[in-house]
Design an enzyme around this catalytic site. Structure first.
Site, PDB file in Angstrom:
ATOM      1  N   ARG A  68       0.830  -1.221   0.000  1.00  0.00           N
ATOM      2  CA  ARG A  68       0.000   0.000   0.000  1.00  0.00           C
ATOM      3  C   ARG A  68       0.853   1.254   0.000  1.00  0.00           C
ATOM      4  O   ARG A  68       0.435   2.313  -0.465  1.00  0.00           O
ATOM      5  CB  ARG A  68      -0.976  -0.035   1.183  1.00  0.00           C
ATOM      6  CG  ARG A  68      -2.172  -0.925   0.882  1.00  0.00           C
ATOM      7  CD  ARG A  68      -2.888  -1.361   2.122  1.00  0.00           C
ATOM      8  NE  ARG A  68      -2.252  -2.511   2.725  1.00  0.00           N
ATOM      9  CZ  ARG A  68      -2.404  -2.895   3.985  1.00  0.00           C
ATOM     10  NH1 ARG A  68      -3.181  -2.212   4.787  1.00  0.00           N
ATOM     11  NH2 ARG A  68      -1.779  -3.956   4.439  1.00  0.00           N
ATOM     12  N   GLU A 105       5.220 -10.768  14.767  1.00  0.00           N
ATOM     13  CA  GLU A 105       4.670 -11.402  15.976  1.00  0.00           C
ATOM     14  C   GLU A 105       5.005 -12.904  15.974  1.00  0.00           C
ATOM     15  O   GLU A 105       5.404 -13.456  16.983  1.00  0.00           O
ATOM     16  CB  GLU A 105       3.162 -11.177  16.004  1.00  0.00           C
ATOM     17  CG  GLU A 105       2.587 -11.322  17.392  1.00  0.00           C
ATOM     18  CD  GLU A 105       1.124 -10.941  17.446  1.00  0.00           C
ATOM     19  OE1 GLU A 105       0.623 -10.352  16.476  1.00  0.00           O
ATOM     20  OE2 GLU A 105       0.508 -11.256  18.475  1.00  0.00           O
TER      21      GLU A 105
HETATM   22  P1  AMP Z   1       4.341  -2.910  11.765  1.00  0.00           P
HETATM   23  O1  AMP Z   1       5.639  -3.377  11.187  1.00  0.00           O
HETATM   24  O2  AMP Z   1       3.888  -3.704  12.948  1.00  0.00           O
HETATM   25  O3  AMP Z   1       4.348  -1.412  12.045  1.00  0.00           O
HETATM   26  O4  AMP Z   1       3.224  -3.185  10.675  1.00  0.00           O
HETATM   27  C1  AMP Z   1       3.072  -2.299   9.634  1.00  0.00           C
HETATM   28  C2  AMP Z   1       2.655  -2.994   8.356  1.00  0.00           C
HETATM   29  O5  AMP Z   1       1.642  -3.965   8.569  1.00  0.00           O
HETATM   30  C3  AMP Z   1       2.097  -1.962   7.417  1.00  0.00           C
HETATM   31  O6  AMP Z   1       2.606  -2.208   6.110  1.00  0.00           O
HETATM   32  C4  AMP Z   1       0.603  -2.125   7.504  1.00  0.00           C
HETATM   33  O7  AMP Z   1       0.026  -1.976   6.241  1.00  0.00           O
HETATM   34  C5  AMP Z   1       0.377  -3.526   8.064  1.00  0.00           C
HETATM   35  N1  AMP Z   1      -0.562  -3.551   9.213  1.00  0.00           N
HETATM   36  C6  AMP Z   1      -0.238  -3.805  10.504  1.00  0.00           C
HETATM   37  N2  AMP Z   1      -1.309  -3.761  11.299  1.00  0.00           N
HETATM   38  C7  AMP Z   1      -2.365  -3.459  10.507  1.00  0.00           C
HETATM   39  C8  AMP Z   1      -3.786  -3.237  10.744  1.00  0.00           C
HETATM   40  N3  AMP Z   1      -4.323  -3.318  11.978  1.00  0.00           N
HETATM   41  N4  AMP Z   1      -4.552  -2.913   9.689  1.00  0.00           N
HETATM   42  C9  AMP Z   1      -4.010  -2.807   8.445  1.00  0.00           C
HETATM   43  N5  AMP Z   1      -2.708  -3.000   8.155  1.00  0.00           N
HETATM   44  C10 AMP Z   1      -1.881  -3.326   9.168  1.00  0.00           C
END
Ligand code: AMP
Length: 185
Positions: A68, A105
């Site tokens: 995205r 995770e």
């Molecule tokens: P993080 O590395 O945990 O910050 O996760 C970020 C990535 O995961 C981004 O590319 C987001 O598009 C996706 N992502 C994580 N959590 C969500 C959520 N609750 N809804 C949509 N996309 C998420």
């Protein structure tokens, strides 16, 4: 990087995002921006707001995180007259790459960029739709920095502040701009 956005514009943006409960796993509230992207006014507004602090800052490249971040990053790059660099999942880029592993995770993953995608000292803005734990963005900052780029800031439409990702990126010395936030996961 702080800014005050018109409250009704902010509500419009937030309302344009669809929430899917328990996707892709139980307990996750998936923040779906396809509804925002499909709404011409909201899409334009989101891109304008992401760009606003960076106009005139001589950003050379936008780095967008798969997938995205490609859609938003392409529009942001056009607005700032910058180049675009795709940050992809391991194994997708055809030329010589450099990678950076990061933890999820459950298990590990790795992102890559082409080795020649940025040059030493180049000013880069990182773009994605959402920051959750900040693990992906942190890996992207480290990867771009390892190639000598100066990551000027990171911007996201959505912040999930309870997961602390924006602060994690700020602790790397990279300012973070987010437009709307949602409580919880
Ligand atoms: P993080 O590395 O945990 O910050 O996760 C970020 C990535 O995961 C981004 O590319 C987001 O598009 C996706 N992502 C994580 N959590 C969500 C959520 N609750 N809804 C949509 N996309 C998420």
């Amino acid at each position: 990087m702080d800014f005050v956005m018109d409250r009704s514009a902010l509500d419009d943006l937030k309302n344009a995002i669809r929430t899917i409960p328990d996707y892709p796993a139980p307990g996750i509230q998936f923040r779906d921006i396809t509804t925002l992207l499909g709404d011409a006014r909201a899409f334009r507004r989101a891109v304008d707001e992401l760009v606003q602090p960076f106009a005139g800052l001589k950003i050379a490249k936008i780095a967008g995180i798969e997938a995205r971040g490609f859609i938003l990053g392409g529009a942001v790059a056009h607005q700032l007259s910058a180049g675009f660099v795709p940050v992809r999942k391991k194994g997708k880029l055809p030329h010589e790459t450099v990678g950076m592993p990061y933890s999820l995770e459950y298990g590990d993953d790795e992102i890559e960029v082409h080795r020649d995608a940025v040059s030493r000292g180049e000013r880069v803005l990182l773009v994605d739709d959402l920051v959750a734990t900040g693990g992906t963005a942190e890996a992207a900052v480290k990867l771009l920095s390892s190639l000598g780029a100066e990551v000027v800031a990171a911007c996201f439409i959505i912040d999930l502040p309870d997961l602390g990702g924006a602060d994690r990126v700020r602790r790397l010395g990279v300012p973070v701009r987010t437009l709307v936030s949602f409580a919880g996961h």
